[in-house]
Write an enzyme that holds these catalytic residues in place. Structure first.
Site, PDB file in Angstrom:
ATOM      1  N   LYS A   1       4.564 -24.895 -34.898  1.00 53.00           N
ATOM      2  CA  LYS A   1       3.396 -24.941 -35.792  1.00 53.00           C
ATOM      3  C   LYS A   1       2.173 -24.337 -35.107  1.00 53.00           C
ATOM      4  CE  LYS A   1       0.570 -28.791 -36.255  1.00 53.00           C
ATOM      5  NZ  LYS A   1      -0.840 -28.378 -36.252  1.00 53.00           N
ATOM      6  N   ASN A   2       1.908 -24.771 -33.886  1.00 49.95           N
ATOM      7  CA  ASN A   2       0.662 -24.354 -33.236  1.00 49.95           C
ATOM      8  C   ASN A   2       0.674 -22.900 -32.783  1.00 49.95           C
ATOM      9  OD1 ASN A   2      -0.329 -26.850 -33.751  1.00 49.95           O
ATOM     10  ND2 ASN A   2      -0.356 -27.571 -31.627  1.00 49.95           N
TER      11      ASN A   2
ATOM     12  N   CYS B   1      -6.784 -32.957 -38.712  1.00 58.22           N
ATOM     13  CA  CYS B   1      -6.538 -34.359 -38.365  1.00 58.22           C
ATOM     14  C   CYS B   1      -7.795 -35.028 -37.830  1.00 58.22           C
ATOM     15  CB  CYS B   1      -5.450 -34.430 -37.304  1.00 58.22           C
ATOM     16  SG  CYS B   1      -3.827 -34.576 -37.999  1.00 58.22           S
TER      17      CYS B   1
ATOM     18  N   ARG C   1     -14.109 -33.052 -32.709  1.00 61.35           N
ATOM     19  CA  ARG C   1     -13.589 -31.695 -32.828  1.00 61.35           C
ATOM     20  C   ARG C   1     -14.624 -30.646 -33.264  1.00 61.35           C
ATOM     21  NH1 ARG C   1      -7.490 -31.973 -35.010  1.00 61.35           N
ATOM     22  NH2 ARG C   1      -7.209 -30.333 -33.492  1.00 61.35           N
TER      23      ARG C   1
ATOM     24  N   ASP D   1      -0.681 -34.256 -27.959  1.00 60.13           N
ATOM     25  CA  ASP D   1       0.087 -34.386 -29.205  1.00 60.13           C
ATOM     26  C   ASP D   1       1.324 -35.269 -29.035  1.00 60.13           C
ATOM     27  OD1 ASP D   1      -1.739 -32.791 -30.427  1.00 60.13           O
ATOM     28  OD2 ASP D   1      -0.469 -31.019 -30.593  1.00 60.13           O
TER      29      ASP D   1
ATOM     30  N   ARG E   1       2.618 -31.999 -42.792  1.00 59.83           N
ATOM     31  CA  ARG E   1       1.802 -30.875 -42.332  1.00 59.83           C
ATOM     32  C   ARG E   1       2.435 -30.180 -41.130  1.00 59.83           C
ATOM     33  NH1 ARG E   1      -3.645 -32.298 -40.266  1.00 59.83           N
ATOM     34  NH2 ARG E   1      -3.022 -30.389 -39.244  1.00 59.83           N
TER      35      ARG E   1
HETATM   36  C1  UD1 Z   1      -5.016 -27.535 -30.426  1.00 59.08           C
HETATM   37  C2  UD1 Z   1      -3.769 -27.963 -31.156  1.00 59.08           C
HETATM   38  C3  UD1 Z   1      -3.654 -29.469 -31.182  1.00 59.08           C
HETATM   39  C4  UD1 Z   1      -3.731 -30.021 -29.755  1.00 59.08           C
HETATM   40  C5  UD1 Z   1      -4.966 -29.486 -29.039  1.00 59.08           C
HETATM   41  C6  UD1 Z   1      -5.029 -29.887 -27.571  1.00 59.08           C
HETATM   42  C7  UD1 Z   1      -3.438 -26.235 -32.818  1.00 59.08           C
HETATM   43  C8  UD1 Z   1      -3.398 -25.860 -34.249  1.00 59.08           C
HETATM   44  N1  UD1 Z   1      -3.822 -27.465 -32.518  1.00 59.08           N
HETATM   45  O1  UD1 Z   1      -6.124 -28.046 -31.151  1.00 59.08           O
HETATM   46  O2  UD1 Z   1      -2.395 -29.805 -31.767  1.00 59.08           O
HETATM   47  O3  UD1 Z   1      -3.806 -31.418 -29.824  1.00 59.08           O
HETATM   48  O4  UD1 Z   1      -4.991 -28.047 -29.090  1.00 59.08           O
HETATM   49  O5  UD1 Z   1      -3.886 -29.473 -26.916  1.00 59.08           O
HETATM   50  O6  UD1 Z   1      -3.071 -25.451 -31.961  1.00 59.08           O
HETATM   51  N2  UD1 Z   1     -13.745 -28.977 -28.163  1.00 59.08           N
HETATM   52  C9  UD1 Z   1     -15.126 -28.900 -28.149  1.00 59.08           C
HETATM   53  N3  UD1 Z   1     -15.724 -27.785 -28.669  1.00 59.08           N
HETATM   54  C10 UD1 Z   1     -15.009 -26.756 -29.194  1.00 59.08           C
HETATM   55  C11 UD1 Z   1     -13.593 -26.838 -29.190  1.00 59.08           C
HETATM   56  C12 UD1 Z   1     -12.983 -27.964 -28.669  1.00 59.08           C
HETATM   57  O7  UD1 Z   1     -15.815 -29.814 -27.702  1.00 59.08           O
HETATM   58  O8  UD1 Z   1     -15.608 -25.763 -29.646  1.00 59.08           O
HETATM   59  C13 UD1 Z   1     -13.090 -30.190 -27.626  1.00 59.08           C
HETATM   60  C14 UD1 Z   1     -12.356 -30.958 -28.730  1.00 59.08           C
HETATM   61  O9  UD1 Z   1     -13.221 -31.817 -29.434  1.00 59.08           O
HETATM   62  C15 UD1 Z   1     -11.325 -31.715 -27.927  1.00 59.08           C
HETATM   63  C16 UD1 Z   1     -10.978 -30.731 -26.799  1.00 59.08           C
HETATM   64  O10 UD1 Z   1     -12.058 -29.808 -26.747  1.00 59.08           O
HETATM   65  O11 UD1 Z   1     -11.882 -32.870 -27.386  1.00 59.08           O
HETATM   66  C17 UD1 Z   1      -9.681 -29.983 -27.015  1.00 59.08           C
HETATM   67  O12 UD1 Z   1      -9.748 -29.251 -28.198  1.00 59.08           O
HETATM   68  P1  UD1 Z   1      -8.944 -27.881 -28.402  1.00 59.08           P
HETATM   69  O13 UD1 Z   1      -8.185 -27.551 -27.174  1.00 59.08           O
HETATM   70  O14 UD1 Z   1      -9.918 -26.880 -28.929  1.00 59.08           O
HETATM   71  O15 UD1 Z   1      -7.936 -28.296 -29.538  1.00 59.08           O
HETATM   72  P2  UD1 Z   1      -7.598 -27.523 -30.858  1.00 59.08           P
HETATM   73  O16 UD1 Z   1      -7.546 -26.064 -30.592  1.00 59.08           O
HETATM   74  O17 UD1 Z   1      -8.442 -28.033 -31.962  1.00 59.08           O
END
Ligand code: UD1
Length: 427
Positions: A22-23, A116, A121, A305, A399
């Site tokens: 998925k990711n 989610c 986030r 995850d 999902r």
């Molecule tokens: C992706 C994965 C999700 C997984 C996560 C961490 C997908 C579709 N989803 O989510 O399944 O749980 O990586 O391995 O690939 N953050 C900020 N600012 C930002 C972006 C992120 O503060 O602009 C923080 C987030 O709130 C969180 C942390 O960074 O605490 C990790 O987020 P991130 O690695 O960006 O996760 P996703 O890409 O949303």
């Protein structure tokens, strides 16, 4: 509303094939926006998240042809640069479409993403990186407009945190940049390596994916290509845990053990017998599982995850296990439902820690998914529980898991998906 109804206390036993990731699928589908030439992807899982992403691509003007796992996309006549708000709210990862639209057209409009509810986030790291590439950003209450008046120029971008989504967005936005882009403190997740491999096959020049320093040398155009996406490591881990929690025995084909080492080490530490080949993983659960401590961290650490999934399994382990969640601040909601099923769990919310003391015999209950992986953890708890478990809000689980019901049935589970007509209930 959809619910899983599970008659528990059955061993999960047999062989099953892992689905596509998925990711990895979501950012890879975004590459079809970046590349105006026709592209074909294989092994895309048929799940709600990929369906929504493809729906957005159609709205943007792409031609999309779906044929069981094979998806052909042409964005040659794509005209729309605005991601619809309603669909963006359904799915957080739609944010990577912004990087692709921006990379192709130097302009994109989108709103704050949904997905989610596992933490705040924000997308500040994504937007800051776009600015570093010379993009002007106008943030309004309900939309964000990004535009580069001149050619986008490669830059040195240092991420404050190795965000998966931000790393993917920067890669997508910088493929056509003039000059070289360096991402420092980049996320190292295997899905990022898959995205880079896919783009490089199209003619991009991306080096270092899988390390904390990724270099993107801008190219002028991409070529028509096809790509088979990687296996879903979280689905693989979930199925392994389904066997572990039910005292079962499973073999997963089409798996990639290399991407799941940290989870496999923990399952081994819990007493599971694990054997791997290049693309299979077999797990035999011991008579009694042992407690372990777990801390989530970016790859190659223990994946956030998998945290809820392993949390469910640890209710069956003898002794006390401590889980510390370091990535998202709101990822223990499933624990309240496990407590309802009889688990002995203490939540220390201020420290983002739970303490699980086992082993407990879980009993069937009506529980509710509040996010994708938390919902899957409850399904696993239901498989091992005595009596009937109803997992409400199964939409969250659909999902991210392809054919979960069928896969578990083949492995001996007594599970069905039930549709509740809310209107009928009210009248
Ligand atoms: C992706 C994965 C999700 C997984 C996560 C961490 C997908 C579709 N989803 O989510 O399944 O749980 O990586 O391995 O690939 N953050 C900020 N600012 C930002 C972006 C992120 O503060 O602009 C923080 C987030 O709130 C969180 C942390 O960074 O605490 C990790 O987020 P991130 O690695 O960006 O996760 P996703 O890409 O949303």
């Amino acid at each position: 509303m959809l619910s899983y109804i599970i008659e528990g206390n059955n061993k999960i036993e047999g062989t099953v094939k892992a689905s596509g990731s998925k990711n990895a699928a979501l950012p890879i589908i975004a590459t079809a926006i970046l590349n105006p030439e026709p592209v074909t992807f294989y092994n895309i899982p048929d799940i709600e998240d990929t369906r929504i992403t493809l729906q957005i691509l159609k709205i943007l003007g792409c031609k999309v042809k779906v044929d069981s796992g094979k998806i052909s996309i042409s964005s040659q006549n794509m005209h729309n640069k605005t991601i619809p708000k309603e669909l963006m709210h359904k799915l957080r990862s739609t944010v990577v479409l912004a990087g692709a639209i921006l990379g192709r057209f130097k302009e994109a409009t989108f709103s704050y993403p949904g997905g989610c509810n596992i933490g705040k986030r924000p997308i500040d790291l994504h937007l800051k990186a776009f600015k570093d590439l010379g993009v002007e950003i106008e943030e309004r209450e309900d939309y964000i407009h990004c535009k580069s008046k001149k050619e986008m120029i490669g830059a040195k971008i240092k991420l404050d945190f190795p965000s998966v989504g931000a790393t993917e967005n920067i890669i997508l936005a910088s493929v056509y940049c003039k000059g070289v882009t360096h991402i420092l403190n980049a996320a190292k997740e295997p899905e990022i390596q898959d995205l880079a491999k896919c783009l490089n096959r199209m003619g991009a020049k991306i080096y270092g994916a899988g390390t904390s320093r990724i270099t993107i040398c801008g190219v002028r155009k991409l070529k028509s290509s096809d790509y088979r996406i990687m296996t879903d490591r979280i689905e693989t881990g979930t199925l392994l845990c389904a066997a572990a929690i039910t005292n079962g025995n499973i073999k997963i084909e089409n798996a990639n053990p290399e991407n799941l080492m940290n989870v496999l080490f923990k399952l081994k530490e819990m007493g599971c017998d694990i054997s791997i080949t290049k693309n299979t993983i077999a797990l035999k659960s011991p008579r009694i599982l042992k407690s372990v401590d777990i801390e989530t961290s970016p790859y190659p650490g223990f994946p956030t995850d998998m945290q809820p999934i392993i949390g469910a399994v640890l209710t069956k382990a003898e002794g006390t296990s401590i889980i510390k969640e370091n990535i998202f601040e709101n990822r223990f909601k499933y624990a309240l439902d496990l407590i309802k099923m009889g688990a002995n769990i203490v939540l220390k919310e201020e420290e983002n820690i739970i303490k699980i003391t086992g082993k407990t015999d879980l009993k069937g209950e009506t529980v509710s998914s509040r996010d994708l992986r938390g919902g899957a953890a409850l399904v696993l708890a239901g498989l091992s529980a005595v009596g009937t478990t109803k997992v409400e809000n199964a939409e969250y689980i659909l999902r991210g898991y392809e054919n979960l019901e069928d896969k578990l049935k083949v492995l001996g589970a007594n599970i069905k998906l039930e549709k509740v007509d809310i209107n009928a209930k009210e009248s």
